[in-house]
Design a protein around this motif. Structure first.
Motif, PDB file in Angstrom:
ATOM      1  N   ASN A 169       0.851  -1.185   0.000  1.00  0.00           N
ATOM      2  CA  ASN A 169       0.000   0.000   0.000  1.00  0.00           C
ATOM      3  C   ASN A 169       0.899   1.252   0.000  1.00  0.00           C
ATOM      4  N   PRO A 170       0.642   2.287  -0.795  1.00  0.00           N
ATOM      5  CA  PRO A 170      -0.470   2.500  -1.723  1.00  0.00           C
ATOM      6  C   PRO A 170      -0.322   1.662  -3.005  1.00  0.00           C
ATOM      7  N   TYR A 171      -1.427   1.553  -3.733  1.00  0.00           N
ATOM      8  CA  TYR A 171      -1.433   0.662  -4.898  1.00  0.00           C
ATOM      9  C   TYR A 171      -2.373   1.193  -5.976  1.00  0.00           C
ATOM     10  N   PHE A 172      -2.183   0.672  -7.167  1.00  0.00           N
ATOM     11  CA  PHE A 172      -3.030   0.988  -8.325  1.00  0.00           C
ATOM     12  C   PHE A 172      -4.430   0.444  -8.041  1.00  0.00           C
ATOM     13  N   VAL A 173      -5.408   1.332  -7.996  1.00  0.00           N
ATOM     14  CA  VAL A 173      -6.723   0.980  -7.433  1.00  0.00           C
ATOM     15  C   VAL A 173      -7.403  -0.177  -8.177  1.00  0.00           C
ATOM     16  N   GLU A 174      -7.093  -0.346  -9.449  1.00  0.00           N
ATOM     17  CA  GLU A 174      -7.775  -1.394 -10.216  1.00  0.00           C
ATOM     18  C   GLU A 174      -7.449  -2.804  -9.706  1.00  0.00           C
ATOM     19  N   TYR A 175      -6.327  -2.957  -9.000  1.00  0.00           N
ATOM     20  CA  TYR A 175      -5.943  -4.292  -8.534  1.00  0.00           C
ATOM     21  C   TYR A 175      -7.079  -4.960  -7.748  1.00  0.00           C
ATOM     22  N   ASN A 188       4.543  -3.732  -7.966  1.00  0.00           N
ATOM     23  CA  ASN A 188       4.552  -2.867  -9.149  1.00  0.00           C
ATOM     24  C   ASN A 188       5.733  -1.903  -9.012  1.00  0.00           C
ATOM     25  N   SER A 189       6.736  -2.123  -9.885  1.00  0.00           N
ATOM     26  CA  SER A 189       7.954  -1.311  -9.822  1.00  0.00           C
ATOM     27  C   SER A 189       8.454  -1.070 -11.242  1.00  0.00           C
ATOM     28  N   PRO A 190       8.736   0.192 -11.596  1.00  0.00           N
ATOM     29  CA  PRO A 190       8.467   1.452 -10.902  1.00  0.00           C
ATOM     30  C   PRO A 190       6.977   1.595 -10.584  1.00  0.00           C
ATOM     31  N   ASN A 191       6.726   2.238  -9.450  1.00  0.00           N
ATOM     32  CA  ASN A 191       5.398   2.172  -8.852  1.00  0.00           C
ATOM     33  C   ASN A 191       4.483   3.342  -9.223  1.00  0.00           C
ATOM     34  N   ASN A 192       3.245   2.982  -9.484  1.00  0.00           N
ATOM     35  CA  ASN A 192       2.143   3.936  -9.551  1.00  0.00           C
ATOM     36  C   ASN A 192       1.363   3.748  -8.260  1.00  0.00           C
ATOM     37  N   PRO A 193       1.278   4.686  -7.355  1.00  0.00           N
ATOM     38  CA  PRO A 193       1.492   6.128  -7.525  1.00  0.00           C
ATOM     39  C   PRO A 193       2.817   6.696  -6.982  1.00  0.00           C
ATOM     40  N   THR A 194       3.701   5.890  -6.357  1.00  0.00           N
ATOM     41  CA  THR A 194       4.786   6.521  -5.583  1.00  0.00           C
ATOM     42  C   THR A 194       6.060   6.796  -6.366  1.00  0.00           C
ATOM     43  N   GLY A 195       6.254   6.102  -7.497  1.00  0.00           N
ATOM     44  CA  GLY A 195       7.512   6.247  -8.242  1.00  0.00           C
ATOM     45  C   GLY A 195       8.633   5.419  -7.639  1.00  0.00           C
ATOM     46  N   MET A 196       8.306   4.582  -6.639  1.00  0.00           N
ATOM     47  CA  MET A 196       9.331   3.748  -5.991  1.00  0.00           C
ATOM     48  C   MET A 196       9.837   2.676  -6.953  1.00  0.00           C
ATOM     49  N   VAL A 197      11.149   2.395  -6.874  1.00  0.00           N
ATOM     50  CA  VAL A 197      11.739   1.267  -7.618  1.00  0.00           C
ATOM     51  C   VAL A 197      12.389   0.360  -6.570  1.00  0.00           C
ATOM     52  N   TYR A 198      12.004  -0.904  -6.534  1.00  0.00           N
ATOM     53  CA  TYR A 198      12.560  -1.816  -5.531  1.00  0.00           C
ATOM     54  C   TYR A 198      13.947  -2.284  -5.952  1.00  0.00           C
ATOM     55  N   SER A 199      14.858  -2.350  -4.982  1.00  0.00           N
ATOM     56  CA  SER A 199      16.240  -2.752  -5.282  1.00  0.00           C
ATOM     57  C   SER A 199      16.330  -4.274  -5.389  1.00  0.00           C
ATOM     58  N   LYS A 200      17.452  -4.727  -5.930  1.00  0.00           N
ATOM     59  CA  LYS A 200      17.677  -6.175  -6.055  1.00  0.00           C
ATOM     60  C   LYS A 200      17.737  -6.821  -4.665  1.00  0.00           C
ATOM     61  N   GLU A 201      18.327  -6.088  -3.739  1.00  0.00           N
ATOM     62  CA  GLU A 201      18.436  -6.606  -2.370  1.00  0.00           C
ATOM     63  C   GLU A 201      17.036  -6.849  -1.773  1.00  0.00           C
ATOM     64  N   THR A 202      16.160  -5.861  -1.946  1.00  0.00           N
ATOM     65  CA  THR A 202      14.796  -5.979  -1.409  1.00  0.00           C
ATOM     66  C   THR A 202      14.064  -7.146  -2.075  1.00  0.00           C
ATOM     67  N   LEU A 203      14.205  -7.253  -3.400  1.00  0.00           N
ATOM     68  CA  LEU A 203      13.483  -8.316  -4.115  1.00  0.00           C
ATOM     69  C   LEU A 203      14.034  -9.691  -3.755  1.00  0.00           C
ATOM     70  N   THR A 204      15.337  -9.756  -3.502  1.00  0.00           N
ATOM     71  CA  THR A 204      15.939 -11.035  -3.102  1.00  0.00           C
ATOM     72  C   THR A 204      15.399 -11.445  -1.730  1.00  0.00           C
ATOM     73  N   GLU A 205      15.263 -10.448  -0.856  1.00  0.00           N
ATOM     74  CA  GLU A 205      14.710 -10.714   0.480  1.00  0.00           C
ATOM     75  C   GLU A 205      13.250 -11.165   0.377  1.00  0.00           C
ATOM     76  N   LEU A 206      12.512 -10.520  -0.526  1.00  0.00           N
ATOM     77  CA  LEU A 206      11.103 -10.897  -0.739  1.00  0.00           C
ATOM     78  C   LEU A 206      11.028 -12.342  -1.248  1.00  0.00           C
ATOM     79  N   ALA A 207      11.903 -12.662  -2.212  1.00  0.00           N
ATOM     80  CA  ALA A 207      11.900 -14.017  -2.780  1.00  0.00           C
ATOM     81  C   ALA A 207      12.207 -15.048  -1.700  1.00  0.00           C
ATOM     82  N   GLY A 216      -7.591   7.267  -3.095  1.00  0.00           N
ATOM     83  CA  GLY A 216      -7.857   6.501  -4.318  1.00  0.00           C
ATOM     84  C   GLY A 216      -6.825   5.395  -4.522  1.00  0.00           C
ATOM     85  N   PHE A 217      -5.721   5.471  -3.768  1.00  0.00           N
ATOM     86  CA  PHE A 217      -4.660   4.460  -3.863  1.00  0.00           C
ATOM     87  C   PHE A 217      -4.482   3.770  -2.515  1.00  0.00           C
ATOM     88  N   GLY A 218      -5.482   3.935  -1.655  1.00  0.00           N
ATOM     89  CA  GLY A 218      -5.436   3.291  -0.336  1.00  0.00           C
ATOM     90  C   GLY A 218      -4.670   4.088   0.699  1.00  0.00           C
TER      91      GLY A 218
END
Ligand code: PLP
Length: 393
Positions: A130-136, A177-196, A362-364
């Motif tokens: 959160n926040p997220y693209f409302v259509e999800y 969702n990266s790059p993110n709507n609405p925040t413009g955030m881009v997740y790093s490889k480190e973060t995604l590796t931790e998520l995985a 509108g994006f939570g």
């Protein structure tokens, strides 16, 4: 007389403020003229598509009198398009992708709906930051799924501990969702590796894995050299959804794709399910013209430098006017903090300055607002006085 379902009635009334903003915008434009209104409400890319798109359309027109010029095609897409996209994505995603691992869809939206239709059992949960693209939420609901937004960190990065805590036996998908709507955030490889790693732990021993779905329509638009790492090599139960709506400025043409990680064992069944969903959801495959355009324009994109300059201009306007925001690292949105706790109160004041934005709720995320900077730089510069007056109250 009940003409629509109760759920649809709720959707319609829940979105009333969106209509209010839209109608207010139309009213202001009518009253003062299009040029007097700074409209940052819509993420509709205004840049023209690359020239090759027009050339391709002219060639298609030449072929228009041939039988089957725009005929039905195999449900996953034209074989030549699938093959070319597989080659392109192998380079982009850094992992060897075969044509059989992907399908063409009606934009990212069609792809997400195909995926949910293929994997969700009614009552299954889809976690998203959160926040997220409302259509999800609506897309998950179309297949009986329930969206569970999970708070992010103050800088909008993934809070993986919070995501792990939100997992239940009904969790089927984590959607990022990266790059993110609405925040413009881009997740790093480190973060995604931790998520995985977290998802590997959480999926262990389950009959049904937890999928990781990366929605990437803004992949091409990362600033200051930010890397957008691929999830496909990181987690076997991952998929990427992409689109040509933004990088080729073709949102009305409805062409996108779903690609399944080549590390997923037995993925042919999942791809078959996605392809079947592409057939039965009503839109029946990706459009013929869109696929032809994509084949010709693959690897090209709109002029990113224009978005870069607009981002700098918008950051300047907001900073000078005293707004608090995190510089977007990708996509074409800012998500500043509202100076009033209730962002609707603030946005009303901003609209009086003839500047339009979308409320964070509108994006939570109430208390924020979203600005889409896919507008001319002159509009951004013109909005400065309005932003400055609106923050003073
Ligand atoms: N996902 C996100 C985050 C979006 O912002 C959008 C469109 O704005 C979409 C998906 C839908 O894209 P498409 O036009 O490819 O269906």
């Amino acid at each position: 007389m009940k003409l629509v379902t109760e759920q649809m009635e709720q959707f319609l009334s829940g979105g009333a403020w969106i209509r209010k903003i839209f109608e207010h915008g139309l009213e202001l434009k009518k009253q003062y003229g299009e040029d007097a209104v700074c409209d940052f409400s819509l993420g509709n890319p205004d840049l023209p598509p690359p020239a090759v798109v027009g050339e391709c359309l002219a060639e298609l027109a030449e072929q228009a009198d041939k039988p089957f010029a725009f005929g039905y095609m195999p449900n996953p897409g034209y074989p030549a398009v699938r093959a070319a996209l597989a080659e392109h994505l192998s380079k982009e995603q850094g992992i060897a992708i075969a044509a059989e691992d992907l399908l063409l869809t009606c934009g990212a939206a069609g792809g997400i709906n195909c995926f949910f239709r293929a994997v969700l059992t009614p009552g299954d949960e889809v976690i998203c930051p959160n926040p997220y693209f409302v259509e999800y939420g609506f897309y998950a609901g179309n297949s009986g799924g329930i969206l569970k937004p999970v708070p992010t960190k103050p800088d909008f990065d993934l809070d993986i501990a919070a995501m792990e805590a939100a997992i239940t036996p009904r969790t089927r998908v984590v959607l990022i969702n990266s790059p993110n709507n609405p925040t413009g955030m881009v997740y790093s490889k480190e973060t995604l590796t931790e998520l995985a790693a977290m998802l590997t732990r959480a999926s262990a021993g389950r009959e049904r894995p937890i999928y990781l779905l990366a929605d990437e329509p803004y992949r091409f638009l990362a600033y200051d050299g930010a890397e957008v790492p691929s999830v496909l090599p990181l987690y076997p139960y991952s998929l990427v959804i992409g689109s040509f709506s933004k990088n080729l400025s073709l949102p009305g043409e409805r062409v996108g794709y779903v690609v399944v990680s080549p590390l997923m064992e037995g993925r042919a069944q999942l791809v078959a399910g996605l392809v079947f969903a592409n057939r039965i959801l009503g839109f029946v495959n990706a459009p013929a013209v869109g696929q032809a355009l994509l084949l010709r324009a693959l690897g090209q994109e709109v002029d990113r430098g224009i978005y870069e300059r607009r981002r700098a201009a918008m950051a300047g306007v907001l900073t000078r006017a005293g707004y608090e925001f995190i510089m977007p690292r990708g996509a074409f949105y800012f998500f500043p903090k509202s100076p009033d706790a209730d962002e609707l109160v603030f946005l009303d004041r901003l609209a009086k300055e003839r500047v339009l934005a979308v409320p964070g709720r509108g994006f939570g995320m109430p208390g924020y607002f979203r600005l889409a900077f896919c507008v001319d730089e002159a509009v951004i510069n013109r909005s400065e006085a309005g932003f400055a007056r609106a923050i003073r109250g």
